[in-house]
Design a protein around this motif. Structure first.
Motif, PDB file in Angstrom:
ATOM      1  N   LYS A 177     -39.339 -22.285 -35.396  1.00 19.30           N
ATOM      2  CA  LYS A 177     -39.972 -21.666 -34.236  1.00 19.30           C
ATOM      3  C   LYS A 177     -39.719 -20.161 -34.292  1.00 19.30           C
ATOM      4  O   LYS A 177     -38.708 -19.714 -34.820  1.00 19.30           O
ATOM      5  CB  LYS A 177     -39.419 -22.272 -32.940  1.00 19.30           C
ATOM      6  CG  LYS A 177     -39.756 -23.753 -32.800  1.00 19.30           C
ATOM      7  CD  LYS A 177     -39.151 -24.346 -31.550  1.00 19.30           C
ATOM      8  CE  LYS A 177     -39.487 -25.842 -31.438  1.00 19.30           C
ATOM      9  NZ  LYS A 177     -38.863 -26.456 -30.243  1.00 19.30           N
ATOM     10  N   SER A 214     -51.166 -14.667 -34.900  1.00 21.11           N
ATOM     11  CA  SER A 214     -51.673 -16.035 -34.987  1.00 21.11           C
ATOM     12  C   SER A 214     -52.165 -16.319 -36.393  1.00 21.11           C
ATOM     13  O   SER A 214     -52.740 -15.465 -37.057  1.00 21.11           O
ATOM     14  CB  SER A 214     -52.821 -16.235 -33.989  1.00 21.11           C
ATOM     15  OG  SER A 214     -53.391 -17.525 -34.136  1.00 21.11           O
ATOM     16  N   ILE A 263     -57.922 -17.896 -32.689  1.00 20.59           N
ATOM     17  CA  ILE A 263     -56.965 -18.298 -31.641  1.00 20.59           C
ATOM     18  C   ILE A 263     -56.010 -17.133 -31.409  1.00 20.59           C
ATOM     19  O   ILE A 263     -55.227 -16.783 -32.294  1.00 20.59           O
ATOM     20  CB  ILE A 263     -56.162 -19.549 -32.045  1.00 20.59           C
ATOM     21  CG1 ILE A 263     -57.095 -20.746 -32.229  1.00 20.59           C
ATOM     22  CG2 ILE A 263     -55.092 -19.866 -30.996  1.00 20.59           C
ATOM     23  CD1 ILE A 263     -56.381 -22.025 -32.621  1.00 20.59           C
ATOM     24  N   LEU A 284     -52.855 -14.879 -30.154  1.00 23.73           N
ATOM     25  CA  LEU A 284     -51.420 -15.158 -30.013  1.00 23.73           C
ATOM     26  C   LEU A 284     -51.047 -15.115 -28.539  1.00 23.73           C
ATOM     27  O   LEU A 284     -51.391 -14.174 -27.824  1.00 23.73           O
ATOM     28  CB  LEU A 284     -50.610 -14.122 -30.792  1.00 23.73           C
ATOM     29  CG  LEU A 284     -49.093 -14.322 -30.829  1.00 23.73           C
ATOM     30  CD1 LEU A 284     -48.750 -15.557 -31.656  1.00 23.73           C
ATOM     31  CD2 LEU A 284     -48.416 -13.095 -31.417  1.00 23.73           C
ATOM     32  N   ALA A 285     -50.342 -16.136 -28.074  1.00 19.31           N
ATOM     33  CA  ALA A 285     -49.929 -16.182 -26.672  1.00 19.31           C
ATOM     34  C   ALA A 285     -48.831 -15.153 -26.413  1.00 19.31           C
ATOM     35  O   ALA A 285     -48.061 -14.806 -27.316  1.00 19.31           O
ATOM     36  CB  ALA A 285     -49.441 -17.585 -26.310  1.00 19.31           C
ATOM     37  N   HIS A 307     -44.779 -16.696 -27.193  1.00 17.27           N
ATOM     38  CA  HIS A 307     -44.963 -17.471 -28.424  1.00 17.27           C
ATOM     39  C   HIS A 307     -43.634 -17.823 -29.081  1.00 17.27           C
ATOM     40  O   HIS A 307     -43.586 -18.095 -30.279  1.00 17.27           O
ATOM     41  CB  HIS A 307     -45.836 -16.686 -29.413  1.00 17.27           C
ATOM     42  CG  HIS A 307     -45.357 -15.277 -29.644  1.00 17.27           C
ATOM     43  ND1 HIS A 307     -45.834 -14.208 -28.908  1.00 17.27           N
ATOM     44  CD2 HIS A 307     -44.440 -14.757 -30.501  1.00 17.27           C
ATOM     45  CE1 HIS A 307     -45.236 -13.096 -29.321  1.00 17.27           C
ATOM     46  NE2 HIS A 307     -44.377 -13.415 -30.288  1.00 17.27           N
ATOM     47  N   TRP A 313     -43.777 -21.127 -30.895  1.00 15.66           N
ATOM     48  CA  TRP A 313     -44.809 -21.337 -31.914  1.00 15.66           C
ATOM     49  C   TRP A 313     -44.150 -21.439 -33.292  1.00 15.66           C
ATOM     50  O   TRP A 313     -43.359 -20.575 -33.660  1.00 15.66           O
ATOM     51  CB  TRP A 313     -45.804 -20.189 -31.903  1.00 15.66           C
ATOM     52  CG  TRP A 313     -46.769 -20.213 -30.750  1.00 15.66           C
ATOM     53  CD1 TRP A 313     -46.508 -20.622 -29.484  1.00 15.66           C
ATOM     54  CD2 TRP A 313     -48.137 -19.789 -30.771  1.00 15.66           C
ATOM     55  NE1 TRP A 313     -47.621 -20.484 -28.704  1.00 15.66           N
ATOM     56  CE2 TRP A 313     -48.641 -19.977 -29.462  1.00 15.66           C
ATOM     57  CE3 TRP A 313     -48.969 -19.282 -31.743  1.00 15.66           C
ATOM     58  CZ2 TRP A 313     -49.952 -19.652 -29.131  1.00 15.66           C
ATOM     59  CZ3 TRP A 313     -50.278 -18.959 -31.404  1.00 15.66           C
ATOM     60  CH2 TRP A 313     -50.764 -19.151 -30.119  1.00 15.66           C
ATOM     61  N   PRO A 364     -50.055 -22.584 -32.601  1.00 16.91           N
ATOM     62  CA  PRO A 364     -49.637 -23.193 -31.342  1.00 16.91           C
ATOM     63  C   PRO A 364     -48.883 -24.493 -31.610  1.00 16.91           C
ATOM     64  O   PRO A 364     -49.145 -25.177 -32.599  1.00 16.91           O
ATOM     65  CB  PRO A 364     -50.965 -23.459 -30.613  1.00 16.91           C
ATOM     66  CG  PRO A 364     -51.945 -22.523 -31.248  1.00 16.91           C
ATOM     67  CD  PRO A 364     -51.515 -22.394 -32.671  1.00 16.91           C
ATOM     68  N   PRO A 365     -47.932 -24.848 -30.760  1.00 16.99           N
ATOM     69  CA  PRO A 365     -47.185 -26.095 -30.948  1.00 16.99           C
ATOM     70  C   PRO A 365     -48.122 -27.296 -31.016  1.00 16.99           C
ATOM     71  O   PRO A 365     -49.083 -27.395 -30.261  1.00 16.99           O
ATOM     72  CB  PRO A 365     -46.292 -26.158 -29.699  1.00 16.99           C
ATOM     73  CG  PRO A 365     -46.151 -24.734 -29.272  1.00 16.99           C
ATOM     74  CD  PRO A 365     -47.460 -24.081 -29.588  1.00 16.99           C
ATOM     75  N   ARG A 369     -50.161 -28.050 -33.463  1.00 17.34           N
ATOM     76  CA  ARG A 369     -51.330 -27.834 -34.328  1.00 17.34           C
ATOM     77  C   ARG A 369     -50.859 -27.623 -35.759  1.00 17.34           C
ATOM     78  O   ARG A 369     -49.869 -26.954 -36.002  1.00 17.34           O
ATOM     79  CB  ARG A 369     -52.151 -26.639 -33.853  1.00 17.34           C
ATOM     80  CG  ARG A 369     -53.426 -26.425 -34.663  1.00 17.34           C
ATOM     81  CD  ARG A 369     -54.213 -25.238 -34.128  1.00 17.34           C
ATOM     82  NE  ARG A 369     -54.879 -25.561 -32.892  1.00 17.34           N
ATOM     83  CZ  ARG A 369     -56.097 -26.079 -32.807  1.00 17.34           C
ATOM     84  NH1 ARG A 369     -56.772 -26.330 -33.924  1.00 17.34           N
ATOM     85  NH2 ARG A 369     -56.653 -26.331 -31.641  1.00 17.34           N
ATOM     86  N   SER A 420     -60.007 -22.024 -36.795  1.00 15.64           N
ATOM     87  CA  SER A 420     -59.326 -23.250 -36.377  1.00 15.64           C
ATOM     88  C   SER A 420     -60.214 -24.459 -36.590  1.00 15.64           C
ATOM     89  O   SER A 420     -61.437 -24.400 -36.442  1.00 15.64           O
ATOM     90  CB  SER A 420     -58.926 -23.154 -34.898  1.00 15.64           C
ATOM     91  OG  SER A 420     -60.087 -23.016 -34.089  1.00 15.64           O
TER      92      SER A 420
END
Length: 203
Positions: free
Chosen positions: A53, A73, A78, A80-81, A84, A87, A112-113, A115, A125
């Motif tokens: 992570k 990301s 997608i 990036l949050a 993160h 992630w 993302p968690p 995926r 994606s």
């Protein structure tokens, strides 16, 4: 005369002893000066961060570099949050085992968690792998010809003028999306028109 010769002999002996003493001391001094220097510390290597992570990976790299660890990301579509930290890491630069200097720029590509990682960083994606509800079963196909016991051409009143489609009952006609059926339309027959108003399977 004998006394003079004795003094010369003693003087020569004294000089030889002094030279011999200096020669004995010289190898010791040379040995002390030939000591090997202590080795310099080795350059740290980049750890393997794939699968970790981001929060854990960042903590492992921070002691090695002075620059902030850059996160992005792994997917081009997608973003990036902001949060993160959970992630997982899919790609890392530099690669594991590469030498790391304090000024080295470290870049980690995340997903993302839950995926899976793409084949290459920046890929589009894949469609969601979330199981979807099973599609509605296709309605049974109507028979292509009426049975010999009546059907739409006789026995039960016929009157449809379209004997190429046959529905055993209104339930089958509704499942096929054909109900209600008016007189003259495919699948209509008097046996399905209970109130004889010219519309079958309307109730």
């Amino acid at each position: 005369m004998a006394a003079v010769v004795g003094a010369v002999v003693l003087l020569g002996s004294s000089c030889e002893d002094s030279a011999s003493g200096r020669g004995a001391d010289k190898p010791a001094a040379t040995t002390a000066g030939a000591a090997a220097p202590s080795p310099s510390p080795s350059t740290p290597a980049m750890p393997s961060l794939i699968g970790q992570k981001f929060g854990e990976a960042e903590a492992a790299v921070k002691p090695l570099v002075s620059r902030p660890v850059e996160a992005r990301s792994s997917f081009g579509d997608i973003p990036l949050a902001a949060d993160h930290g959970q992630w997982p890491v899919c790609f890392q630069t530099p690669a594991a085992g590469s030498p790391v200097a304090p000024a080295t720029a470290v870049e980690l590509s995340l997903v993302p968690p839950g995926r899976a990682c793409p084949d290459t960083a920046g890929a589009t994606s894949a469609p969601s792998r979330t199981p979807e509800a099973s599609p509605t079963a296709a309605p049974p196909k109507p028979k292509t010809s009426p049975p010999t016991d009546g059907g739409s051409t006789g026995g039960d009143g016929g009157g449809s003028g379209a004997g190429s489609v046959y529905y055993k009952n209104c339930a089958q006609a509704r499942a096929a999306g054909a109900a209600p059926m008016r007189r003259g339309q495919p699948g209509y027959r008097d046996a399905l028109d209970r109130d004889k108003d010219g519309v079958a399977c309307d109730k």
